[in-house]
Design a protein around this motif. Structure first.
Motif, PDB file in Angstrom:
ATOM      1  N   ALA A   1       0.359  -6.224  -5.069  1.00  0.00           N
ATOM      2  CA  ALA A   1       1.542  -5.565  -4.487  1.00  0.00           C
ATOM      3  C   ALA A   1       1.087  -4.129  -3.753  1.00  0.00           C
ATOM      4  CB  ALA A   1       2.453  -5.393  -5.525  1.00  0.00           C
ATOM      5  N   ARG A   2       0.272  -3.536  -4.577  1.00  0.00           N
ATOM      6  CA  ARG A   2      -0.392  -2.289  -3.926  1.00  0.00           C
ATOM      7  C   ARG A   2      -0.979  -2.441  -2.438  1.00  0.00           C
ATOM      8  NH1 ARG A   2      -5.399  -0.708  -1.839  1.00  0.00           N
ATOM      9  NH2 ARG A   2      -5.297   1.494  -1.621  1.00  0.00           N
TER      10      ARG A   2
ATOM     11  N   VAL B   1       0.663  -1.884   5.246  1.00  0.00           N
ATOM     12  CA  VAL B   1       1.658  -1.500   6.176  1.00  0.00           C
ATOM     13  C   VAL B   1       1.392   0.101   6.402  1.00  0.00           C
ATOM     14  CG1 VAL B   1       4.059  -0.808   6.111  1.00  0.00           C
ATOM     15  CG2 VAL B   1       3.495  -3.043   5.356  1.00  0.00           C
ATOM     16  N   ILE B   2       1.062   0.821   5.538  1.00  0.00           N
ATOM     17  CA  ILE B   2       0.758   2.268   5.674  1.00  0.00           C
ATOM     18  C   ILE B   2      -0.420   2.335   6.471  1.00  0.00           C
ATOM     19  CG2 ILE B   2      -0.138   4.295   4.528  1.00  0.00           C
ATOM     20  CD1 ILE B   2       1.728   3.379   2.184  1.00  0.00           C
TER      21      ILE B   2
ATOM     22  N   ARG C   1      -2.526   4.217  -9.315  1.00  0.00           N
ATOM     23  CA  ARG C   1      -1.448   3.691  -8.663  1.00  0.00           C
ATOM     24  C   ARG C   1      -0.235   4.491  -8.333  1.00  0.00           C
ATOM     25  NH1 ARG C   1      -4.672  -0.244  -9.453  1.00  0.00           N
ATOM     26  NH2 ARG C   1      -3.949  -2.441  -9.928  1.00  0.00           N
ATOM     27  N   LEU C   2       0.089   5.532  -9.372  1.00  0.00           N
ATOM     28  CA  LEU C   2       0.957   6.468  -9.238  1.00  0.00           C
ATOM     29  C   LEU C   2       0.593   7.603  -8.100  1.00  0.00           C
ATOM     30  CD1 LEU C   2       2.440   6.791 -12.755  1.00  0.00           C
ATOM     31  CD2 LEU C   2       3.363   5.510 -11.262  1.00  0.00           C
TER      32      LEU C   2
ATOM     33  N   MET D   1       5.456   0.900  -2.494  1.00  0.00           N
ATOM     34  CA  MET D   1       4.139   1.159  -3.234  1.00  0.00           C
ATOM     35  C   MET D   1       4.534   1.916  -4.483  1.00  0.00           C
ATOM     36  SD  MET D   1       0.672   3.232  -2.184  1.00  0.00           S
ATOM     37  CE  MET D   1       0.016   2.106  -1.034  1.00  0.00           C
ATOM     38  N   THR D   2       5.795   2.993  -4.443  1.00  0.00           N
ATOM     39  CA  THR D   2       6.192   3.718  -5.800  1.00  0.00           C
ATOM     40  C   THR D   2       6.285   2.596  -6.682  1.00  0.00           C
ATOM     41  OG1 THR D   2       6.255   5.604  -4.479  1.00  0.00           O
ATOM     42  CG2 THR D   2       7.350   5.579  -6.616  1.00  0.00           C
ATOM     43  N   GLY D   3       7.259   1.665  -6.354  1.00  0.00           N
ATOM     44  CA  GLY D   3       7.764   0.861  -7.162  1.00  0.00           C
ATOM     45  C   GLY D   3       6.832  -0.286  -7.783  1.00  0.00           C
TER      46      GLY D   3
END
Length: 421
Positions: free
Chosen positions: A228-229, A235-236, A295-296, A391-393
């Motif tokens: 997911a990351r 995209v980024i 990740r955060l 990404m935050t989710g």
């Protein structure tokens, strides 16, 4: 670290990796510049080009893992390096002769991606044959430190070369680096056992590799949240490159933008170098907690790019975004790779690494074109904010998953285990 280089073959393995990595960062600047400035590609076409590089990972990643486990890994590394060098030289020659369009470039990049897929599957699986489990964190940290150092100078060199001689000739540097890397790997004389060929059933081998990763309590949560990351990071990555090269307040589509892009990527290299230097120390905090923290931290860093203003302040903000993101990746990366290599049996190294890596980078096949379309239809900054939210989710899910329980057992340096909080 000195002890790592005492392992037979590791010094040459590291040297080959260093040479090709420095060359790769030249192409990191030259390829998008070739597409955007020379070939006049649109935003969606740039997304397609970025996706083409990683499409083989999605389509053939698991098969590459089987190949890496079926055959000796060093010959695979040598062959793929040499062929990639020839392929990049061909791309440079066709572009210099003005007989290459964006779709032909995408096709060449897809072939290059297939070769890189096979190389990566063998590369990550070959290292545990050179270094004992207790040394894997240090061995991976040294490789990533070198990569980070290359990231601080390679893009600067790439941007300077592109500005001076054009993107096609700059890519020749990377072509030469692959040839040198392949020839260096060919000189490693450490014996490598031939895998058992008594029973080979492709379907069973694929199923075994998938089963190991997605049934392991920690690897499963690590892999799924990492997929997911990578989706949102792809995209980024596409939107960020377009922002730096094309935004009126930054690159504005000029040739100077290639030099600016090189400096911005180099800022990320400085961050990665610092992060890699701290990785062994940070691992004492608990590798599972370290994975969750990375990740955060990553979407927090990208917010600076989305908020970038015009002129020098804007350039400073996009460079700071790269710097902060790569510090986090640099700290986490060696620990995460060492964990994966240490818990995986040798006979499954190729399949386990390819399962995770192929689906990670395969996300670019989806995310990169989506990033190009979003940039084209909603703008650079709105597209960044959407990806940052996603990404935050994914990071929040990772922080509360079993991944956070991974730790190194005291008294057993190589035994990485999962425990319940």
């Amino acid at each position: 670290m000195a002890g790592i280089f005492a392992q037979p073959g590791y010094a040459r393995f590291w040297s080959a990796d260093t040479v090709s990595t420095f060359g790769t960062y030249v192409t990191t600047v030259a390829l998008p510049t070739l597409a955007v400035i020379t070939l006049k590609a649109g935003d969606a076409q740039v997304g397609l080009l970025n996706g083409a590089r990683w499409t083989p990972y999605l389509l053939f990643g698991l098969l590459a893992g089987v190949i890496a486990d079926r055959y000796r890994r060093r010959p695979i590394l040598v062959a793929t390096d040499l062929v990639r060098g020839v392929l990049l030289g061909l791309i440079a020659a066709l572009a210099a002769a003005h007989v290459l369009d964006i779709y032909e470039l995408a096709a060449f990049v897809a072939v290059f991606g297939a070769l890189s897929l096979l190389y990566d599957a063998a590369h990550q699986s070959y290292l545990p044959r050179l270094v004992p489990p207790a040394g894997l964190t240090s061995a991976n940290a040294r490789l990533e430190q070198t990569s980070a150092l290359a990231q601080t100078t390679g893009p600067f060199l790439g941007g300077s070369l592109v500005a001076a001689v054009g993107a096609p000739l700059a890519m020749v540097v990377d072509a030469v680096s692959y040839v040198v890397s392949g020839l260096t790997l060919a000189t490693i004389r450490r014996p490598e056992p031939m895998p058992d060929s008594a029973s080979r059933d492709l379907r069973a081998e694929l199923r075994e590799g998938l089963g190991f990763v997605y049934r392991h309590p920690v690897l499963r949560s690590t892999a799924l949240t990492l997929h997911a990351r990578f989706l949102f990071a792809s995209v980024i990555s596409t939107v960020f490159t377009l922002l730096v090269l094309r935004d009126p307040g930054l690159g504005n589509g000029s040739k100077r933008a290639a030099f600016g892009l090189g400096l911005v990527i180099a800022a990320g290299g400085v961050g990665a170098l610092i992060g890699n230097s701290l990785s062994r120390w940070a691992g004492r905090w608990g590798v599972g907690r370290l994975f969750a923290a990375e990740r955060l931290a990553e979407p927090c860093g990208w917010t600076l790019a989305a908020l970038a203003t015009r002129g020098a302040a804007g350039w400073a903000m996009v460079a700071a975004a790269q710097f902060l993101v790569w510090i986090a990746l640099g700290v986490s990366g060696p620990n995460e790779m060492a964990y994966r290599q240490s818990v995986t049996p040798d006979r499954l190294q190729g399949r386990a690494n390819a399962t995770i890596r192929s689906l990670n980078w395969g996300m670019f096949t989806i995310g990169a074109p989506v990033g190009g379309l979003l940039a084209e239809h909603v703008g650079f900054r709105p597209a960044l904010w959407l990806a940052i939210a996603g990404m935050t989710g994914a990071a929040l899910v990772a922080a509360f998953s079993p991944m956070r329980t991974a730790r190194i057992a005291s008294g057993a340096p190589a035994a990485l285990i999962a425990t319940a909080d």
